[in-house]
Write a protein that holds these residues in place. Structure first.
Motif: not given
Length: 141
Positions: A122-141
C-alpha cells in the motif's frame, strides 16, 4: 557502538505479467512482447522488459505512481512520458529526444496491474519493504 534492533522485513512479494505492446513506427505498429515486473523490495518501481527479436532485452524502470497517473492523464517529461490515447490505450514515450521509442499498450491492463501493486504494498508503506542493510553496510565502510 551497539546497533539498534532492525525490524524484520516482510516476505518479498513479486508480481510478473506478460503484456503485449506495440512499437509505433513511421510505417505501422510492430508488436513487442513485454514483461511487466514488480517486487516489493523495490516498491516504487515497475520494470518493463521489452523482449526484442535478436537482441538483449531492454528494461525500463518507471515510477508506479507515475504509470497510474499516466493511464489517466498526460504526465512526465524528459525521457519518460505517458498519457492516455483516445482508443483506450496508453502511449509511453521512452528515451531522449531523437532516440525516443513510442510504445502503446492496453490502458485497462496496465492500470489494473499497477493497482495490484498497491494491494501488495500500500501507498505510504513502501519504505518498510526496502532492505536498507546493504546500503548502510557500504556507508559504514
Amino acid at each position: 557502538m551497539p546497533q539498534p534492533p532492525v525490524a524484520p522485513l516482510p516476505s518479498p512479494r513479486v508480481l510478473t505479467r506478460a503484456m503485449p505492446m506495440e512499437l509505433l513506427t513511421a510505417d505501422l505498429p510492430v508488436r513487442i512482447e513485454t514483461t511487466v515486473r514488480y517486487t516489493s523490495r523495490d516498491p516504487h518501481t515497475l520494470s518493463i522488459v521489452f523482449h526484442l527479436p535478436g537482441a538483449d532485452p531492454v528494461v525500463w524502470r518507471l515510477d508506479r505512481e507515475m504509470v497510474l497517473v499516466g493511464c489517466l492523464t498526460a504526465t512526465g517529461e524528459g525521457e519518460v512520458q505517458l498519457g492516455p490515447a483516445p482508443d483506450g490505450k496508453v502511449i509511453l514515450r521512452l528515451g531522449p529526444a531523437g532516440h525516443r521509442a513510442t510504445v502503446r499498450c492496453e490502458q485497462d491492463a496496465l492500470a489494473r496491474l499497477v493497482r495490484e501493486t498497491f494491494v501488495l504494498v500500500p501507498q505510504g508503506t513502501e519504505e518498510g519493504h526496502i532492505d536498507w542493510q546493504p546500503l548502510l553496510a557500504t556507508l559504514r565502510g
